[in-house]
Each structure stands twice: as C-alpha cells, then as structure tokens.
Design an enzyme around this catalytic site. Sequence first.
Site: not given
Length: 443
Positions: A250, A377, A392
């Site tokens: 992003h 996880d 990110s």
Amino acid sequence: MNKNKKGLKIFFVFILVLTIATYSVQIIDIIKYPSHISIYQGETKDIDIIFPFTVDILSNNKENILHFKENNTEDKLKLSFKNSYRVGTLKNGEGKLKFKLLGLIPIKEINVNVSENIYLVPGGNTIGVRLNTKGVLVVALSDDIIGKNGDKYSPAIDAGIKIGDVILSIDGKKVRDADHVIEILNNIKKKKVKVTVERNKLQFVTEIYPVKSPSDSCYRLGIWVRDRTAGIGTMTFYHSDTRKFGALGHGITDIDTGGLMPIENGEILNAKISAIEQGKKGAPGELIGLFYESDDGIGEITNNTDFGIYGTINKGFNHIINRKALPIASPSQVKEGKAYILSTIKNNDIKKYEIEIKSLKNQKFPHQKSMVIEVVDEELLKETGGIVQGMSGSPIIQNGKIIGAVTHVFVNNPAKGYGIYINWMLQKAGIFQDYTKNIVKAN
C-alpha cells in the site's frame, strides 16, 4: 380482457427495460475492460459474457499466441444466455481478443501479452523507509498571520491554496524543503509572489501576498508544510533481472492530509525490530523498529503508489536477499485455503507463518483488497495478535508460488486482514512492462 392486455403490456415493457439495462451494463463492462492484459505461458483466462456478445481471437504476425480451450466457442452465435470463454496460451508473444456484438459489430479490442513466468526472490525482511517529498506538502493553513498593522491575514487561503497541495516553486525557484521556503521568501521580499502548485497531479500557478511578521521580520504565507517522512515496513520481493523491488503493498500517506505522499526521492535501509505492540480489537498493533539516518541506503525508492513503494536495490546489496527465487501466480491460480506469509518480528529472522485465505476478489483492475486472509499460526498470534503495522508487504506464498502481499488489518479483528495480488504490484513496479518490451523485440 382490457385488464389482461394492459397487464401483458406492462410485463413486456418490464422485460424490455430489463433487457436493455442488462445489455447496457454488459457493454459498459466490456468497454471498461483493460486495453492491455498480461498472462503467463500455460495460464488460462476466463471471460464470461452474455448473448449476443461474442469473443474472437486475433493473431499478430500470423502466429497463434492464444487459443480457446473450450468447445462451446466454436458456435459463436450459440443461443445461450451466458457464454464462458477459456482462453489458453500457445507460446510467448502478443495476441488480441476482440469483443463483438452478434459476431459482427466490434465493441472492444484487448492486447494480450504472453510471457514466461516471472521469478521473484520473496522478501519478508523489515526495512526502514525514508521519503523526501516533491516540493513541500501543505498539511495545515493559518488564517491569523499578524501583520505590522496588527491586522490578521490569511495569504495562502486567499490565494486558493488547500490542504494536500504541493508547493513546487516560488517565483520560479524550485522548493527543496520547508527551510528553503522561508529562505526564498525572505530573499525575494516582494509584495506578491507567483507560486506553482500541484493538486491531484495537475499544476497551476497562483499569486500570494506574503505577510511580514513584526515578531521576527520574516515573511509568511500562512501554511504549515511537511518535506519528509520515515517509518518501517516489509519488503515483498526482489527481481534479480532488473534489480527492482516492491514493498508494503500500500502507499505511504501523510498523517495529516490522508493523501498519498508525493515523493521526489527516497531510500530503504536496514532496520531492526526493537519491540512489538500487540494488536487488539479496535486497536491495531505495531512493530517498532530502529534504523539510523546516517546509514547508507540499500535501495532507492522511485515510486510511492496506492499499491506499494517501488525502486531499485543498490549494487553491492544483493546479499540482503539471498533466498531462492519463486514463480508468481496469477490471480486465477490463487485459491482459498492454506498459505503462508514471510515476516520478521524479532531477531531479524525471517520466518514462515501459516494463514488461511478466506475469500478472493475477481478483479480486472488493480486494488489493494484482493483477498481476505486470516492468521492461524499460533506463534504469530501469541507474539503480535495477528497482523500489525510494519508487517504490510509480507509476501504471501501458496503452493510454492508468490501470490501477493499483506496490505491491511481488520481493526476489529487483528487476526484478519487484506492481501493484494502480486500481479498488481508487478504492474506498478514496471516489471510486466519490461517483459512486454522483450516479447515485442523478440517477435
């Protein structure tokens, strides 16, 4: 009897309106379809359209690059409300698809670039990000600049300047940073200056009357500006053939304006995770990292886009990514189910963490939210609570292929978030364009 005729007439009018609306939507959808698409050799492309629209394959240079893999396209005017076309590839090159009405009237032509699969070195390493803006970014405006006469002025507002504008130059002098704005104004000492402004990627010139402050005798425009930003994130991939990298998934936005930071240049640097702020419902967590401004950059940032930051790794820093390159998967090859991400949360160790792909979006155009993912996880959930800021860009891998990157976290459920298809990142990085040029030259 008349009532029956009237009811039948209304019914037929309704059917006619519905039919026109359906076909109008289909025509608009075809027209909006990208003029250029890229796929890999061996990949298929599914196209669904409704009767009486059809799809034909055109070949360049008398070579068959594409072919239909389904028999239902042999009868182009087959009376089926919905036709599904599965386009396959025969070899590398460039082919074309042509949408037609009734098999006769051309509606849209699409260039299809077919290339060998692209191999990328997956990232997962934490990086420091340092950006310098193009010019200076206006983050706030002031309407109470006090002049010599004691009156209040708002020079920037009066000149039409808005928050989010970028000031590129003042009286023809290119603006470097915030301090340079002050320097230019006090050297010019004019009643009126011409300011070049960029807004929504369009430039215009406006005139501003600076006000001299009696407190320090400095000229002011009535603006607060930002000229740089810094933070940490995760590298998604490195392409050894071009030395290009992609990260974050992003764009980097300004904290005050919310808009994409317009950059002049930037760097990525080695970074180290120093602490973790766990994600909780309603409060996204964060990886807290350290990097030193004095350190040499490991790569140059050239683009800050809605779909990540991109640039080139500096020579001599290949050792930062020494893992095996993996093929990429097209959006049509991504499936719901098990996958894993590569991330760094402590000790600078890149580790695999299991996720589930919960849902997928059928996207014709780039979008940050291509898939919904969930961290399953146990180790990652224990350490971070799920997806946190700084993760990110973590590459998503499924069936031995890079399929995308983590982009956002769900605020009310940090175990879940969004991922972006790797194809969209490669387009923004310019890697697809590089392969297209090579294909054209080869033919």
